[in-house]
Design an enzyme around this catalytic site. Structure first.
Site, PDB file in Angstrom:
ATOM      1  N   CYS A 135      -0.422   1.411   2.453  1.00 57.24           N
ATOM      2  CA  CYS A 135      -0.963   0.888   1.204  1.00 57.24           C
ATOM      3  C   CYS A 135      -0.267  -0.448   0.950  1.00 57.24           C
ATOM      4  O   CYS A 135       0.928  -0.479   0.657  1.00 57.24           O
ATOM      5  CB  CYS A 135      -0.670   1.909   0.108  1.00 57.24           C
ATOM      6  SG  CYS A 135      -1.392   1.545  -1.472  1.00 57.24           S
ATOM      7  N   HIS A 150       3.817   0.472   0.676  1.00 58.40           N
ATOM      8  CA  HIS A 150       4.360   1.780   1.017  1.00 58.40           C
ATOM      9  C   HIS A 150       3.432   2.481   2.005  1.00 58.40           C
ATOM     10  O   HIS A 150       2.249   2.142   2.099  1.00 58.40           O
ATOM     11  CB  HIS A 150       4.539   2.630  -0.240  1.00 58.40           C
ATOM     12  CG  HIS A 150       5.573   2.092  -1.157  1.00 58.40           C
ATOM     13  ND1 HIS A 150       5.299   1.117  -2.103  1.00 58.40           N
ATOM     14  CD2 HIS A 150       6.900   2.347  -1.252  1.00 58.40           C
ATOM     15  CE1 HIS A 150       6.417   0.815  -2.746  1.00 58.40           C
ATOM     16  NE2 HIS A 150       7.401   1.542  -2.253  1.00 58.40           N
ATOM     17  N   ASP A 201      -1.131  10.650   4.037  1.00 57.85           N
ATOM     18  CA  ASP A 201      -2.440  11.204   3.665  1.00 57.85           C
ATOM     19  C   ASP A 201      -3.595  10.345   4.163  1.00 57.85           C
ATOM     20  O   ASP A 201      -4.672  10.335   3.571  1.00 57.85           O
ATOM     21  CB  ASP A 201      -2.516  11.387   2.148  1.00 57.85           C
ATOM     22  CG  ASP A 201      -2.342  10.079   1.378  1.00 57.85           C
ATOM     23  OD1 ASP A 201      -2.173   9.011   2.006  1.00 57.85           O
ATOM     24  OD2 ASP A 201      -2.368  10.127   0.131  1.00 57.85           O
ATOM     25  N   ARG A 253      -1.358   6.318   5.731  1.00 55.88           N
ATOM     26  CA  ARG A 253      -2.045   5.369   4.853  1.00 55.88           C
ATOM     27  C   ARG A 253      -1.034   4.291   4.474  1.00 55.88           C
ATOM     28  O   ARG A 253      -0.166   4.506   3.642  1.00 55.88           O
ATOM     29  CB  ARG A 253      -2.579   6.050   3.594  1.00 55.88           C
ATOM     30  CG  ARG A 253      -3.158   5.048   2.584  1.00 55.88           C
ATOM     31  CD  ARG A 253      -3.834   5.727   1.400  1.00 55.88           C
ATOM     32  NE  ARG A 253      -3.018   6.683   0.707  1.00 55.88           N
ATOM     33  CZ  ARG A 253      -2.333   6.443  -0.424  1.00 55.88           C
ATOM     34  NH1 ARG A 253      -2.373   5.238  -0.988  1.00 55.88           N
ATOM     35  NH2 ARG A 253      -1.614   7.393  -0.994  1.00 55.88           N
ATOM     36  N   HIS A 301       8.516  -7.562   1.441  1.00 53.95           N
ATOM     37  CA  HIS A 301       7.983  -6.280   0.978  1.00 53.95           C
ATOM     38  C   HIS A 301       6.464  -6.309   1.152  1.00 53.95           C
ATOM     39  O   HIS A 301       5.798  -7.260   0.742  1.00 53.95           O
ATOM     40  CB  HIS A 301       8.343  -6.073  -0.497  1.00 53.95           C
ATOM     41  CG  HIS A 301       7.680  -4.894  -1.111  1.00 53.95           C
ATOM     42  ND1 HIS A 301       8.072  -3.598  -0.851  1.00 53.95           N
ATOM     43  CD2 HIS A 301       6.649  -4.810  -1.979  1.00 53.95           C
ATOM     44  CE1 HIS A 301       7.301  -2.767  -1.538  1.00 53.95           C
ATOM     45  NE2 HIS A 301       6.430  -3.481  -2.240  1.00 53.95           N
ATOM     46  N   CYS A 335      -7.526   3.717  -3.589  1.00 52.80           N
ATOM     47  CA  CYS A 335      -6.272   3.646  -4.345  1.00 52.80           C
ATOM     48  C   CYS A 335      -6.070   2.310  -5.055  1.00 52.80           C
ATOM     49  O   CYS A 335      -5.166   2.175  -5.873  1.00 52.80           O
ATOM     50  CB  CYS A 335      -5.092   3.919  -3.416  1.00 52.80           C
ATOM     51  SG  CYS A 335      -4.885   2.706  -2.102  1.00 52.80           S
TER      52      CYS A 335
END
Length: 133
Positions: A115, A101, A105, A113, A98, A61
């Site tokens: 990310c 996310h 999946d 996951r 932050h 990704c």
């Protein structure tokens, strides 16, 4: 000095934009994307342990991805309805930075996951591993 001023002094412009303003680094641009050594990924802002290196996987990704967190006391979740879609934001529970996310999946055993933006983390190699650079 305000907390915002403290973060501005401690972080680069890009780190501040991502960690304190919930930004996102460009995909495939992060310094930790291809990191493969054993160790621990820590919060860039407060050094809380976030993700163990053995939970990292290549999701394709463009951001470092993990299937589990190091300590449930350090990674929090909140709804993110920005960008006209519903996502789950992950953040550091210790300093509210932050991180990225989480998506449902990922690989077994968790199916998650995480990310994560490279700029929101630092990497601490396991003792005995050489620090490159």
């Amino acid at each position: 000095m305000t907390q915002q001023q403290n973060w501005r002094e401690k972080l680069s412009d890009e780190e501040y934009r991502v960690c304190r303003e919930a930004g996102t680094e460009r995909p495939f641009s992060g310094a930790l994307l291809d990191e493969t050594r054993d160790g621990m990924y820590l919060c860039k802002c407060c050094s809380a342990p976030l993700f163990p290196a053995d939970a990292k996987f290549d999701a394709g990704c463009g951001w470092p991805s993990f299937y589990k967190q190091a300590d449930s006391d350090n990674v929090g979740y909140r709804d993110d309805d920005s960008l006209m879609m519903r996502r789950i934001e992950i953040f550091c529970k210790q300093c509210d930075a932050h991180l990225g996310h989480v998506f449902p999946d990922g690989p077994k055993p968790t199916g998650q996951r995480y990310c994560v933006n490279s700029v929101s983390m630092t990497f601490e190699p396991q003792q005995g591993d050489k620090v490159e650079g």
